[in-house]
Design a protein around this motif. Structure first.
Motif, PDB file in Angstrom:
ATOM      1  N   ARG A 267     123.601  42.400 126.550  1.00  0.00           N
ATOM      2  CA  ARG A 267     124.461  41.198 126.504  1.00  0.00           C
ATOM      3  C   ARG A 267     123.657  40.154 125.778  1.00  0.00           C
ATOM      4  O   ARG A 267     122.812  39.399 126.719  1.00  0.00           O
ATOM      5  CB  ARG A 267     125.223  40.823 127.654  1.00  0.00           C
ATOM      6  CG  ARG A 267     126.305  39.844 127.661  1.00  0.00           C
ATOM      7  CD  ARG A 267     127.477  40.475 126.901  1.00  0.00           C
ATOM      8  NE  ARG A 267     128.720  39.224 126.743  1.00  0.00           N
ATOM      9  CZ  ARG A 267     129.819  39.327 126.052  1.00  0.00           C
ATOM     10  NH1 ARG A 267     130.102  40.729 125.812  1.00  0.00           N
ATOM     11  NH2 ARG A 267     130.795  38.486 126.027  1.00  0.00           N
ATOM     12  N   LEU A 268     123.714  39.846 124.562  1.00  0.00           N
ATOM     13  CA  LEU A 268     122.794  38.532 123.962  1.00  0.00           C
ATOM     14  C   LEU A 268     123.636  37.698 123.090  1.00  0.00           C
ATOM     15  O   LEU A 268     124.732  38.209 122.497  1.00  0.00           O
ATOM     16  CB  LEU A 268     121.856  39.165 123.266  1.00  0.00           C
ATOM     17  CG  LEU A 268     120.580  39.842 124.053  1.00  0.00           C
ATOM     18  CD1 LEU A 268     119.543  40.272 123.029  1.00  0.00           C
ATOM     19  CD2 LEU A 268     119.756  38.796 124.941  1.00  0.00           C
ATOM     20  N   GLU A 269     123.511  36.453 123.273  1.00  0.00           N
ATOM     21  CA  GLU A 269     124.245  35.645 122.242  1.00  0.00           C
ATOM     22  C   GLU A 269     123.561  35.710 121.010  1.00  0.00           C
ATOM     23  O   GLU A 269     122.180  35.844 120.826  1.00  0.00           O
ATOM     24  CB  GLU A 269     124.047  34.032 122.888  1.00  0.00           C
ATOM     25  CG  GLU A 269     125.162  33.838 124.104  1.00  0.00           C
ATOM     26  CD  GLU A 269     126.477  34.131 123.821  1.00  0.00           C
ATOM     27  OE1 GLU A 269     127.045  33.620 122.732  1.00  0.00           O
ATOM     28  OE2 GLU A 269     127.045  34.597 124.705  1.00  0.00           O
ATOM     29  N   PRO A 270     124.189  35.724 119.717  1.00  0.00           N
ATOM     30  CA  PRO A 270     123.767  35.626 118.638  1.00  0.00           C
ATOM     31  C   PRO A 270     122.558  34.531 118.530  1.00  0.00           C
ATOM     32  O   PRO A 270     121.860  34.720 117.675  1.00  0.00           O
ATOM     33  CB  PRO A 270     125.057  35.579 117.371  1.00  0.00           C
ATOM     34  CG  PRO A 270     126.028  35.647 118.126  1.00  0.00           C
ATOM     35  CD  PRO A 270     125.696  35.708 119.774  1.00  0.00           C
ATOM     36  N   ALA A 271     123.014  33.285 118.754  1.00  0.00           N
ATOM     37  CA  ALA A 271     121.960  32.312 118.621  1.00  0.00           C
ATOM     38  C   ALA A 271     120.679  32.770 119.315  1.00  0.00           C
ATOM     39  O   ALA A 271     119.530  32.270 118.834  1.00  0.00           O
ATOM     40  CB  ALA A 271     122.580  31.064 119.510  1.00  0.00           C
ATOM     41  N   SER A 272     120.534  33.476 120.377  1.00  0.00           N
ATOM     42  CA  SER A 272     119.296  33.969 120.968  1.00  0.00           C
ATOM     43  C   SER A 272     118.638  34.829 120.128  1.00  0.00           C
ATOM     44  O   SER A 272     117.394  34.772 119.960  1.00  0.00           O
ATOM     45  CB  SER A 272     119.394  34.766 122.303  1.00  0.00           C
ATOM     46  OG  SER A 272     118.253  35.184 122.945  1.00  0.00           O
ATOM     47  N   ILE A 273     119.294  35.755 119.327  1.00  0.00           N
ATOM     48  CA  ILE A 273     118.628  36.630 118.517  1.00  0.00           C
ATOM     49  C   ILE A 273     118.240  35.996 117.291  1.00  0.00           C
ATOM     50  O   ILE A 273     116.996  36.028 116.726  1.00  0.00           O
ATOM     51  CB  ILE A 273     119.441  37.819 117.886  1.00  0.00           C
ATOM     52  CG1 ILE A 273     120.102  38.765 119.250  1.00  0.00           C
ATOM     53  CG2 ILE A 273     119.002  38.828 116.807  1.00  0.00           C
ATOM     54  CD1 ILE A 273     120.998  39.682 118.926  1.00  0.00           C
ATOM     55  N   ALA A 274     118.848  34.904 116.675  1.00  0.00           N
ATOM     56  CA  ALA A 274     118.624  34.139 115.796  1.00  0.00           C
ATOM     57  C   ALA A 274     117.256  33.333 115.975  1.00  0.00           C
ATOM     58  O   ALA A 274     116.391  33.373 115.055  1.00  0.00           O
ATOM     59  CB  ALA A 274     119.631  33.111 115.183  1.00  0.00           C
ATOM     60  N   LYS A 275     117.266  32.804 117.038  1.00  0.00           N
ATOM     61  CA  LYS A 275     115.843  32.100 117.411  1.00  0.00           C
ATOM     62  C   LYS A 275     114.631  32.831 117.374  1.00  0.00           C
ATOM     63  O   LYS A 275     113.790  32.660 116.869  1.00  0.00           O
ATOM     64  CB  LYS A 275     116.065  31.421 119.059  1.00  0.00           C
ATOM     65  CG  LYS A 275     114.979  30.701 119.481  1.00  0.00           C
ATOM     66  CD  LYS A 275     115.218  30.157 120.656  1.00  0.00           C
ATOM     67  CE  LYS A 275     113.873  29.409 121.139  1.00  0.00           C
ATOM     68  NZ  LYS A 275     114.231  28.912 122.579  1.00  0.00           N
ATOM     69  N   HIS A 276     114.846  34.177 117.883  1.00  0.00           N
ATOM     70  CA  HIS A 276     113.557  35.223 117.926  1.00  0.00           C
ATOM     71  C   HIS A 276     113.344  35.651 116.548  1.00  0.00           C
ATOM     72  O   HIS A 276     112.315  35.686 116.270  1.00  0.00           O
ATOM     73  CB  HIS A 276     113.925  36.498 118.990  1.00  0.00           C
ATOM     74  CG  HIS A 276     113.986  36.059 120.284  1.00  0.00           C
ATOM     75  ND1 HIS A 276     114.689  36.644 121.281  1.00  0.00           N
ATOM     76  CD2 HIS A 276     113.411  35.084 121.166  1.00  0.00           C
ATOM     77  CE1 HIS A 276     114.404  36.154 122.461  1.00  0.00           C
ATOM     78  NE2 HIS A 276     113.415  35.300 122.313  1.00  0.00           N
ATOM     79  N   LEU A 277     114.632  35.699 115.920  1.00  0.00           N
ATOM     80  CA  LEU A 277     114.110  36.250 114.405  1.00  0.00           C
ATOM     81  C   LEU A 277     113.512  34.999 113.375  1.00  0.00           C
ATOM     82  O   LEU A 277     112.531  35.548 112.758  1.00  0.00           O
ATOM     83  CB  LEU A 277     115.554  36.561 113.530  1.00  0.00           C
ATOM     84  CG  LEU A 277     115.654  36.888 112.098  1.00  0.00           C
ATOM     85  CD1 LEU A 277     114.596  38.084 112.045  1.00  0.00           C
ATOM     86  CD2 LEU A 277     117.063  37.189 111.751  1.00  0.00           C
ATOM     87  N   ALA A 278     113.871  33.827 113.726  1.00  0.00           N
ATOM     88  CA  ALA A 278     112.915  32.991 113.201  1.00  0.00           C
ATOM     89  C   ALA A 278     111.711  32.718 113.641  1.00  0.00           C
ATOM     90  O   ALA A 278     110.741  32.519 112.863  1.00  0.00           O
ATOM     91  CB  ALA A 278     113.862  31.615 113.370  1.00  0.00           C
TER      92      ALA A 278
END
Length: 319
Positions: free
Chosen positions: A220-231
């Protein structure tokens, strides 16, 4: 492992894979590795702890896999995962001496021996990459940075790096990751080492809403968290997004699903990314969710790829 044990293990490995003349094999002995196919990515084919070969349909040749999760433990639980007996957890302590002995022996077999002739179809007898991709999340290993440095050193030692002497050089290093630990300093250090070796990251993003992420990736993750790690990953090392798309209970991803996925990539910064590696299901899932999954056609995947290209992304499609 002591120095003597290391040398013994390396010698035995080289004798088997290079098949030097002084080796005597029992009449009942079986070859350690069967012929490879693109549909069999069994990490046990080589009978080793950390190193395994696969024929990669996406890379178009032999990929030398580095499995830092021999305990089949991962912090995610992807519905399409092909690892049997997958458990929640992290990588165990990595014996770097064993990793070095195995990789040194296997690279010797590839570069100096006849392993390719014995196990690989003629049209795919080229080393395409050395990839950290195993039975769990590789960056969960405490020794991840040291493992990256070790693999880069051996690649160059065997003439597979930039300016190397071996056929097919340079051979890139790749990290295939869910990116969930990319915010940690230890992992970022490993990513910087990977970048310095000319490597790249393949960062998993399969969906763009919390509900879809939980259904597909088991977290269960927020898309913003994945986007932060991707960046963060893209800042440390050249990064491709790796995306698996398929039908769930017969339903293909709709426009809303694609829009939320693109919103996640946009939040990370599309201009920071190398592009998207879009692929489908080629081998059966070993997870309990397998019954929900069915493949998209090549045409359906290509249509999705075109949709992503219109958003400004470079896209490579592998059905």
């Amino acid at each position: 492992m002591t120095g003597g044990e290391y040398n013994t293990a390396l010698s035995a490995f080289r004798r088997h894979f290079l098949q030097v003349p002084d080796v005597t094999m029992d009449s009942n002995a079986q070859p350690l590795i069967r012929s490879l196919t693109t549909r069999n990515h069994d990490r046990d084919l080589a009978g080793l702890t950390y190193v395994y070969p696969v024929l990669s349909r996406r890379a178009g040749g032999v990929s030398v896999g580095i499995n830092l999760n021999p305990n089949n433990a991962c912090n995610w639980h992807c519905a399409y995962c092909q690892v049997p007996d997958l458990t929640r957890g992290k990588a165990p302590a990595i014996d770097l001496a064993v990793l070095e002995a195995e990789l040194r022996g296997f690279l010797a077999a590839l570069v100096e021996g006849d392993w390719m002739v014995r196990h690989v179809p003629a049209e795919m007898r080229v080393i395409r990459d050395i990839a950290f991709s195993g039975n769990g999340e590789p960056t969960s290993a405490d020794e991840f940075p040291e493992a990256v440095a070790l693999v880069a050193r051996l690649r160059d030692e065997f003439g597979l790096g930039s300016g190397g002497r071996a056929p097919g050089a340079p051979v890139p290093l790749r990290l295939i990751t869910n990116g969930s630990l990319a915010g940690q300093a230890r992992v970022q250090h490993g990513l910087h080492l990977l970048a310095a070796a000319g490597g790249e990251v393949w960062f998993k993003v399969d969906a763009g809403t919390p509900e879809a992420i939980e259904r597909i990736n088991g977290v269960r993750l927020e898309p913003a968290s994945i986007a932060k790690h991707l960046a963060a990953s893209a800042t440390c090392c050249p990064t491709w997004v790796q995306t698996c798309m398929f039908r769930w209970d017969g339903q293909a991803p709709d426009e809303a699903a694609l829009a939320s996925y693109l919103a996640l990539l946009s939040a990370a910064g599309i201009d920071r990314l190398q592009g998207v590696l879009l692929y489908g299901i080629a081998r059966p899932s070993m997870q309990q969710e397998a019954g929900h999954l069915s493949p998209l056609t090549a045409e359906e995947l290509e249509t999705i790829g075109e949709r992503l290209r219109r958003a400004g992304l470079t896209v490579r499609v592998s059905p």
